[in-house]
Design a protein around this motif. Structure first.
Motif, PDB file in Angstrom:
ATOM      1  N   GLY A 218       0.804  -1.225   0.000  1.00  0.00           N
ATOM      2  CA  GLY A 218       0.000   0.000   0.000  1.00  0.00           C
ATOM      3  C   GLY A 218       0.827   1.261   0.000  1.00  0.00           C
ATOM      4  N   ARG A 219       2.012   1.206  -0.633  1.00  0.00           N
ATOM      5  CA  ARG A 219       2.887   2.386  -0.656  1.00  0.00           C
ATOM      6  C   ARG A 219       2.198   3.587  -1.282  1.00  0.00           C
ATOM      7  N   SER A 220       1.662   3.415  -2.479  1.00  0.00           N
ATOM      8  CA  SER A 220       1.079   4.553  -3.199  1.00  0.00           C
ATOM      9  C   SER A 220      -0.147   5.103  -2.475  1.00  0.00           C
ATOM     10  N   THR A 221      -0.967   4.229  -1.935  1.00  0.00           N
ATOM     11  CA  THR A 221      -2.141   4.694  -1.186  1.00  0.00           C
ATOM     12  C   THR A 221      -1.716   5.531   0.008  1.00  0.00           C
ATOM     13  N   ILE A 222      -0.741   5.052   0.757  1.00  0.00           N
ATOM     14  CA  ILE A 222      -0.268   5.794   1.924  1.00  0.00           C
ATOM     15  C   ILE A 222       0.375   7.105   1.499  1.00  0.00           C
ATOM     16  N   ALA A 223       1.121   7.108   0.402  1.00  0.00           N
ATOM     17  CA  ALA A 223       1.754   8.349  -0.060  1.00  0.00           C
ATOM     18  C   ALA A 223       0.711   9.407  -0.389  1.00  0.00           C
TER      19      ALA A 223
ATOM     20  N   VAL B  63       9.052   6.776   5.458  1.00  0.00           N
ATOM     21  CA  VAL B  63       7.904   6.040   5.970  1.00  0.00           C
ATOM     22  C   VAL B  63       7.944   4.658   5.322  1.00  0.00           C
ATOM     23  N   ALA B  64       8.273   3.648   6.109  1.00  0.00           N
ATOM     24  CA  ALA B  64       8.358   2.274   5.611  1.00  0.00           C
ATOM     25  C   ALA B  64       7.010   1.605   5.814  1.00  0.00           C
ATOM     26  N   VAL B  65       6.353   1.257   4.708  1.00  0.00           N
ATOM     27  CA  VAL B  65       5.007   0.685   4.750  1.00  0.00           C
ATOM     28  C   VAL B  65       5.108  -0.837   4.683  1.00  0.00           C
ATOM     29  N   VAL B  66       4.545  -1.509   5.676  1.00  0.00           N
ATOM     30  CA  VAL B  66       4.562  -2.970   5.753  1.00  0.00           C
ATOM     31  C   VAL B  66       3.118  -3.453   5.836  1.00  0.00           C
ATOM     32  N   ALA B  67       2.760  -4.426   5.024  1.00  0.00           N
ATOM     33  CA  ALA B  67       1.431  -5.021   5.146  1.00  0.00           C
ATOM     34  C   ALA B  67       1.416  -5.985   6.317  1.00  0.00           C
TER      35      ALA B  67
ATOM     36  N   VAL C 235       5.843  -8.882   6.163  1.00  0.00           N
ATOM     37  CA  VAL C 235       6.709  -8.646   7.316  1.00  0.00           C
ATOM     38  C   VAL C 235       8.068  -9.310   7.096  1.00  0.00           C
ATOM     39  N   SER C 236       8.074 -10.524   6.558  1.00  0.00           N
ATOM     40  CA  SER C 236       9.342 -11.215   6.286  1.00  0.00           C
ATOM     41  C   SER C 236      10.175 -10.455   5.255  1.00  0.00           C
ATOM     42  N   ARG C 237       9.534  -9.968   4.206  1.00  0.00           N
ATOM     43  CA  ARG C 237      10.258  -9.205   3.195  1.00  0.00           C
ATOM     44  C   ARG C 237      10.834  -7.917   3.776  1.00  0.00           C
ATOM     45  N   PHE C 238      10.078  -7.262   4.651  1.00  0.00           N
ATOM     46  CA  PHE C 238      10.588  -6.038   5.266  1.00  0.00           C
ATOM     47  C   PHE C 238      11.811  -6.332   6.135  1.00  0.00           C
ATOM     48  N   VAL C 239      11.744  -7.377   6.940  1.00  0.00           N
ATOM     49  CA  VAL C 239      12.871  -7.706   7.831  1.00  0.00           C
ATOM     50  C   VAL C 239      14.135  -7.982   7.011  1.00  0.00           C
ATOM     51  N   ARG C 240      13.987  -8.675   5.872  1.00  0.00           N
ATOM     52  CA  ARG C 240      15.154  -8.985   5.053  1.00  0.00           C
ATOM     53  C   ARG C 240      15.700  -7.749   4.332  1.00  0.00           C
TER      54      ARG C 240
ATOM     55  N   VAL D   4       8.033   3.303  10.806  1.00  0.00           N
ATOM     56  CA  VAL D   4       7.454   2.070  10.280  1.00  0.00           C
ATOM     57  C   VAL D   4       5.946   2.116  10.462  1.00  0.00           C
ATOM     58  N   LEU D   5       5.231   1.971   9.355  1.00  0.00           N
ATOM     59  CA  LEU D   5       3.769   2.017   9.353  1.00  0.00           C
ATOM     60  C   LEU D   5       3.239   0.673   8.848  1.00  0.00           C
ATOM     61  N   VAL D   6       2.533  -0.029   9.699  1.00  0.00           N
ATOM     62  CA  VAL D   6       1.974  -1.334   9.336  1.00  0.00           C
ATOM     63  C   VAL D   6       0.576  -1.104   8.781  1.00  0.00           C
ATOM     64  N   ASN D   7       0.402  -1.431   7.513  1.00  0.00           N
ATOM     65  CA  ASN D   7      -0.844  -1.168   6.806  1.00  0.00           C
ATOM     66  C   ASN D   7      -1.682  -2.456   6.715  1.00  0.00           C
ATOM     67  N   LYS D   8      -2.964  -2.293   6.429  1.00  0.00           N
ATOM     68  CA  LYS D   8      -3.893  -3.425   6.243  1.00  0.00           C
ATOM     69  C   LYS D   8      -3.945  -4.327   7.475  1.00  0.00           C
ATOM     70  N   THR D   9      -3.949  -3.722   8.648  1.00  0.00           N
ATOM     71  CA  THR D   9      -3.952  -4.503   9.881  1.00  0.00           C
ATOM     72  C   THR D   9      -5.303  -5.158  10.100  1.00  0.00           C
ATOM     73  N   ARG D  10      -5.311  -6.487  10.230  1.00  0.00           N
ATOM     74  CA  ARG D  10      -6.522  -7.244  10.513  1.00  0.00           C
ATOM     75  C   ARG D  10      -6.111  -8.581  11.105  1.00  0.00           C
ATOM     76  N   SER D  11      -7.025  -9.202  11.796  1.00  0.00           N
ATOM     77  CA  SER D  11      -6.710 -10.461  12.467  1.00  0.00           C
ATOM     78  C   SER D  11      -6.772 -11.656  11.522  1.00  0.00           C
ATOM     79  N   GLY D  12      -7.435 -11.503  10.377  1.00  0.00           N
ATOM     80  CA  GLY D  12      -7.613 -12.643   9.479  1.00  0.00           C
ATOM     81  C   GLY D  12      -6.318 -13.252   8.992  1.00  0.00           C
ATOM     82  N   ALA D  13      -5.280 -12.441   8.777  1.00  0.00           N
ATOM     83  CA  ALA D  13      -4.019 -12.960   8.237  1.00  0.00           C
ATOM     84  C   ALA D  13      -3.036 -13.379   9.320  1.00  0.00           C
ATOM     85  N   LEU D  14      -3.245 -12.924  10.574  1.00  0.00           N
ATOM     86  CA  LEU D  14      -2.281 -13.200  11.639  1.00  0.00           C
ATOM     87  C   LEU D  14      -2.899 -13.829  12.875  1.00  0.00           C
TER      88      LEU D  14
END
Length: 415
Positions: A145-150, A288-292, A298-303, A319-329
C-alpha cells in the motif's frame, strides 16, 4: 510614489489607510484581490478589468502583493520588470518566502510595520528559511500500500494550508496518476528531471508541470515502464532539491527494489533501474516504511531492512503497518507484528493502519483520495494520528480572510 496594494480583506484596506500617514508622498492607486495582478499578467485579454489593471500597474511605482504561488508568478514579475515596478512581497509562511526568493524579491512579514515596508532592504536582512522536507514512502515488494499511503499522507499534511508536493518516482510500476484520475500524457516528474539535468528547474516551472489534486501539487510518474532511464540519480537528486525550495513537504512514492547488483554485473556507465529509489532515499529527511500486516510482507521487510538503512542513513525511519486485521495473523495481530519487528529488525516504534477495504474501493471507484471520499474512515483517522505522532504536525497557518463575492473595477478601488 504611486502604490498598488494586492492584499486580501481588511489587511489590505488597513494598509491603504496607513501608508499615506507614514509618507505623505505615497499615493495608493488601488486595493486589489491578491491574485488579481497575476491573473491580469497571465492573460490581459481576459476582459476589460484585466486590461485596466495592467494599465494601472504600468503607471505604478510599487506593487505590494500578498505572496503565494498563485499571486507571485513569473508572468507578473516579468510584467513588473517591463514596467519598472518594484515588488514588495508580504509573506506569512516560510514557503511564501521561498517563492519570493526564487524571483529574487526581498520578503517582508505580513504584519510588518507599514513605516518599514517602503524602505529598501538592509544588508543585514535575515537569511532565507531552511528548505522543505523530503518524505519518502517505501515498502517491500508485493502490495503493502505504498502509493495509497503516499497519497493520503500528502493530503493529510496539506490539511492546514501548507504547500505539499506529491512525487511519483516509482521506476517500476508508477500508479498515482492512474489511482487519482490525473492525466499522465506528459509525466511531470520526468519533465522535472529533464529540467534539473539542464539546471533550469525552478518553482515557476514546477508549478507549471504539476497537476492539482485538491490542495496537493502532483508530479506524475512515467507513463511507460521503458522510460525509466529518464530517472537517473543525478537528475532525481536535482529535481528533489528544487522541490524543497518549492514546497514545505515533498512526499515521494518510490519502488520496492533496493538492489545495486546491476552496477556489479555491468561495466557500462549508464542509467540504473533502481537509481530513482536510491536517490530519493539518500535525499530523504523522513522515510515512511510501509509494511502489510501479513507474514509475507513482514518477512520481506525484515530482510530488506539493512539495505533500507544503508540507503537512507541520515533519515528518520517511521514504520507504518498497513492493512492490519486479524484474518491474516490470528489473535493479537498488532502484538505479533510489533514483537516480530522488534526481535528481528530492532524496530521498537510501530504505527498501525487498519484494513479499510470499503474506503479504498470507494476511492478507486471515484479516482480520488480516501481523505476526500471517506474523510471519517478508519484509515484516514489512523493516518492523521500517525502524522501527528511520527511525522510531526505541520506548523499552523492562518487562513487568509475570505474574498468578497462581488468584484469591482480597478477605478472603483482606487484611493
Amino acid at each position: 510614489m504611486r502604490v498598488l496594494i494586492a492584499v486580501d480583506g481588511a489587511r489590505g484596506q488597513a494598509l491603504a489607510a496607513d501608508l499615506p500617514d507614514v509618507d505623505a508622498e505615497v499615493d495608493v492607486r488601488g486595493v486589489l484581490a491578491s491574485d488579481a495582478p497575476a491573473a491580469a499578467a497571465a492573460d490581459a485579454m481576459a476582459g476589460p478589468e484585466a486590461a485596466e489593471l495592467l494599465g494601472e500597474l504600468a503607471r505604478a511605482d510599487v506593487l505590494i502583493v500578498e505572496t503565494g504561488r498563485a499571486t507571485l508568478t513569473a508572468e507578473l514579475v516579468r510584467a513588473c520588470d517591463r514596467f519598472g515596478v518594484r515588488i514588495i512581497a508580504l509573506c506569512a509562511r516560510d514557503a511564501d518566502r521561498r517563492v519570493a526568493a526564487v524571483f529574487g524579491i526581498s520578503a517582508r512579514g505580513i504584519d510588518d510595520d507599514p513605516a518599514d515596508l517602503l524602505e529598501p532592504p538592509g544588508e543585514d536582512a535575515p537569511p532565507p528559511p531552511a528548505a522543505g522536507r523530503v518524505i519518502v514512502v517505501w515498502g517491500p515488494g508485493g502490495a503493502p500500500g505504498r502509493s495509497t499511503i503516499a497519497v493520503e499522507l500528502a493530503c493529510e499534511l496539506a490539511r492546514d494550508g501548507r504547500h505539499v508536493a506529491l512525487v511519483d518516482a516509482d521506476s517500476h510500476a508508477p500508479s498515482i496518476a492512474l489511482a487519482t484520475g490525473l492525466p499522465d500524457e506528459g509525466p511531470g516528474f520526468a519533465a522535472a528531471c529533464r529540467q534539473a539535468g539542464r539546471d533550469s528547474l525552478d518553482a515557476a516551472e514546477l508549478s507549471r508541470i504539476s497537476e492539482s489534486l485538491g490542495n496537493v501539487d502532483v508530479l506524475t510518474g512515467i507513463n511507460r515502464p521503458g522510460r525509466w532511464p529518464e530517472l537517473d540519480r543525478a537528475r532525481v537528486t536535482g529535481a528533489l532539491s528544487a522541490c524543497t525550495a518549492w514546497a514545505d513537504d515533498t512526499v515521494v512514492d518510490v519502488a520496492a527494489p533496493l538492489e545495486q547488483d546491476e552496477e556489479i554485473v555491468s561495466d557500462l556507465d549508464g542509467p540504473r533501474r533502481n537509481a530513482a529509489t536510491l536517490a530519493a532515499l539518500a535525499c530523504a529527511d523522513v522515510v515512511v516504511a510501509v509494511v502489510a500486516a501479513d507474514p509475507v510482507s513482514v518477512s520481506r521487510f525484515v530482510r530488506a531492512y539493512p539495505e533500507l538503512r544503508a540507503a537512507a542513513p541520515n533519515a528518520r525511519l517511521r514504520v507504518l503497518v498497513n492493512k492490519t486485521r486479524s484474518g491474516a495473523l490470528g489473535i493479537d495481530a498488532r502484538g505479533q507484528v510489533r514483537r516480530t519487528l522488534e526481535r528481528f529488525a530492532g524496530v521498537d516504534e510501530v504505527w498501525f493502519v487498519p484494513w479499510d477495504a470499503k474506503g479504498v474501493d470507494a476511492a478507486l471507484l471515484s479516482a480520488r483520495p480516501i481523505a476526500l471520499t471517506s474523510p471519517r474512515s478508519a484509515l484516514t483517522s489512523a493516518l492523521r494520528r500517525f502524522v501527528g505522532e511520527a511525522i510531526a504536525p505541520p506548523v499552523p497557518v492562518t487562513a487568509p480572510p475570505a474574498r468578497r463575492a462581488t468584484r469591482r473595477r480597478v477605478g472603483a478601488r482606487a484611493a
